[in-house]
Enzyme design. Structure first.
Site, mmCIF file in Angstrom:
data_model
loop_
_atom_site.group_PDB
_atom_site.id
_atom_site.type_symbol
_atom_site.label_atom_id
_atom_site.label_comp_id
_atom_site.label_asym_id
_atom_site.label_seq_id
_atom_site.Cartn_x
_atom_site.Cartn_y
_atom_site.Cartn_z
ATOM 1 C CE LYS A 13 -2.046 -1.192 3.871
ATOM 2 N NZ LYS A 13 -1.361 -2.483 4.150
ATOM 3 N NE ARG A 88 -4.887 -0.265 10.340
ATOM 4 C CZ ARG A 88 -3.651 -0.707 10.288
ATOM 5 N NH1 ARG A 88 -3.359 -1.896 10.727
ATOM 6 N NH2 ARG A 88 -2.709 0.055 9.813
ATOM 7 N NE ARG A 127 6.872 -2.455 6.616
ATOM 8 C CZ ARG A 127 5.551 -2.343 6.560
ATOM 9 N NH1 ARG A 127 4.954 -2.125 5.399
ATOM 10 N NH2 ARG A 127 4.833 -2.486 7.639
ATOM 11 N NE ARG A 161 5.591 0.229 10.824
ATOM 12 C CZ ARG A 161 4.399 -0.058 10.297
ATOM 13 N NH1 ARG A 161 4.117 0.307 9.061
ATOM 14 N NH2 ARG A 161 3.504 -0.709 10.997
ATOM 15 N NE ARG A 172 1.673 -4.651 11.867
ATOM 16 C CZ ARG A 172 2.876 -4.423 11.344
ATOM 17 N NH1 ARG A 172 3.968 -4.951 11.908
ATOM 18 N NH2 ARG A 172 3.004 -3.690 10.274
HETATM 19 P P1 ADP Z 1 2.132 -1.788 3.308
HETATM 20 O O1 ADP Z 1 2.168 -0.288 3.197
HETATM 21 O O2 ADP Z 1 0.945 -2.396 2.593
HETATM 22 O O3 ADP Z 1 2.270 -2.317 4.691
HETATM 23 P P2 ADP Z 1 4.719 -1.625 1.932
HETATM 24 O O4 ADP Z 1 4.381 -0.766 0.772
HETATM 25 O O5 ADP Z 1 5.503 -1.031 3.056
HETATM 26 O O6 ADP Z 1 3.390 -2.350 2.489
HETATM 27 O O7 ADP Z 1 5.489 -2.892 1.364
HETATM 28 C C1 ADP Z 1 6.126 -3.812 2.249
HETATM 29 C C2 ADP Z 1 7.494 -4.216 1.691
HETATM 30 O O8 ADP Z 1 7.304 -5.047 0.547
HETATM 31 C C3 ADP Z 1 8.315 -3.028 1.242
HETATM 32 O O9 ADP Z 1 9.656 -3.259 1.661
HETATM 33 C C4 ADP Z 1 8.240 -3.031 -0.270
HETATM 34 O O10 ADP Z 1 9.460 -2.604 -0.874
HETATM 35 C C5 ADP Z 1 7.936 -4.472 -0.591
HETATM 36 N N1 ADP Z 1 6.983 -4.565 -1.678
HETATM 37 C C6 ADP Z 1 5.916 -3.766 -1.914
HETATM 38 N N2 ADP Z 1 5.240 -4.175 -3.003
HETATM 39 C C7 ADP Z 1 5.892 -5.276 -3.466
HETATM 40 C C8 ADP Z 1 5.708 -6.167 -4.583
HETATM 41 N N3 ADP Z 1 4.697 -6.009 -5.447
HETATM 42 N N4 ADP Z 1 6.600 -7.168 -4.744
HETATM 43 C C9 ADP Z 1 7.644 -7.322 -3.871
HETATM 44 N N5 ADP Z 1 7.863 -6.537 -2.807
HETATM 45 C C10 ADP Z 1 7.016 -5.507 -2.607
#
Ligand code: ADP
Ligand code: ZN
Length: 215
Positions: A13, A88, A127, A161, A172
Site C-alpha cells: 500500500k 480497519r 522493509r 519500524r 497484525r
Molecule cells: P504496506 O504499506 O501495505 O504495509 P509496503 O508498501 O511497506 O506495504 O510494502 C512492504 C514491503 O514489501 C516493502 O519493503 C516493499 O518494498 C515491498 N513490496 C511492496 N510491493 C511489493 C511487490 N509487489 N513485490 C515485492 N515486494 C514488494
C-alpha cells in the site's frame, strides 16, 4: 480523486501510494505514519497512542476519523487523497463514510491489494525507509542502487519500524483477516471495490492500479 488502498500489512500500500502521489498529485494519508509522528511528538495523546500500538491494538475510531478529517481539510489535498491503513474495521468504514458525506466528499475507488500470507512476513520484516526522505526499501525486493545510500536524497541513515518483526506481523495479519477483511463486502455493496494482484512486481501492480484509475 479519493482512494483507499486496502490490504494486509506488507501488501504494498505504502509503496503504491507514494507512486500515486508523484504521478497524480494525490496526498497519501498513512494513518500509521500520522500516529507514529504523534507518538514521536510526545504529549498525552502520543503517549496513549504509543501504548495502544505497542500492544498491537487499534486506536479509538473517533480519534482516527478526527485526525483524517483535519488532514483532508488542508489545502494541499486539493487533488484528492489516498488512505492507507484506514479503515480497519467495518465500524471505521461507516464512520469514514459519514464524515466524508458531511464534507461533501466521496470515495472514487477502494482498491484491494491481494497478497498471500506467506509472502507478507518476508516483505514486512525486510522493509526499511530512508530516515531523511522516507523512501521505502527492502532487503531483497527493493535495494538502493548503491548499498547504504538513499537513491533519492543520498542520506546514509535508514530506519526500521519497531513493530516490523515476525511476531507482531503474525498478530497484525490475524487482525486483518478477522476485522479488516469484512470491509471488502461492505465496499463491494457500494460498488467501489476493485482488486489487484499484489503478488505481481511493483511496476506491474502500479500498471494495474493505473488501469483502474483510467477507468
Ligand atoms: P504496506 O504499506 O501495505 O504495509 P509496503 O508498501 O511497506 O506495504 O510494502 C512492504 C514491503 O514489501 C516493502 O519493503 C516493499 O518494498 C515491498 N513490496 C511492496 N510491493 C511489493 C511487490 N509487489 N513485490 C515485492 N515486494 C514488494
Ligand atoms: Zn532519502
Amino acid at each position: 480523486m479519493n482512494l483507499i488502498l486496502l490490504g494486509p500489512p506488507g501488501a504494498g500500500k505504502g509503496t503504491q501510494a507514494r507512486r500515486l502521489e508523484d504521478t497524480r498529485g494525490l496526498v497519501q494519508l498513512s494513518t500509521g505514519d500520522m500516529l507514529r509522528a504523534m507518538v514521536a511528538e510526545g504529549g498525552p495523546l502520543g503517549q496513549q497512542a504509543k501504548e495502544i500500538m505497542a500492544a498491537g491494538k487499534l486506536m479509538p475510531d473517533e480519534l482516527m476519523v478526527d485526525m483524517i478529517a483535519e488532514r483532508i481539510s488542508k489545502s494541499d489535498v486539493k487533488n484528492g487523497f489516498i488512505l492507507d491503513g484506514f479503515p480497519r474495521t467495518v465500524a471505521q468504514a461507516e464512520a469514514l463514510d459519514k464524515m466524508l458525506e458531511e464534507k461533501g466528499l466521496k470515495l472514487d475507488h477502494v482498491i484491494e491489494m491481494r497478497v498471500v500470507d506467506d509472502a507478507l512476513v518476508e516483505r514486512v520484516t525486510g522493509r526499511y525507509t530512508c530516515a531523511k526522505c522516507g523512501k521505502g526499501y527492502h532487503d531483497v525486493f527493493e535495494k538502493p542502487k548503491v548499498e547504504g545510500v538513499c537513491d533519492v536524497c543520498g542520506s546514509t541513515e535508514f530506519k526500521r519500524r519497531a513493530d516490523d518483526n515476525a511476531e507482531t506481523v503474525t498478530t497484525r495479519l490475524a487482525q486483518y483477516h478477522q476485522q479488516t477483511a469484512p470491509i471488502l463486502p461492505y465496499y463491494q455493496g457500494r460498488g467501489v471495490l476493485k482488486t489487484v494482484d499484489g503478488m505481481a512486481d511493483i511496476d506491474d501492480v502500479t500498471k494495474e492500479i493505473e488501469a483502474i484509475l483510467a477507468g
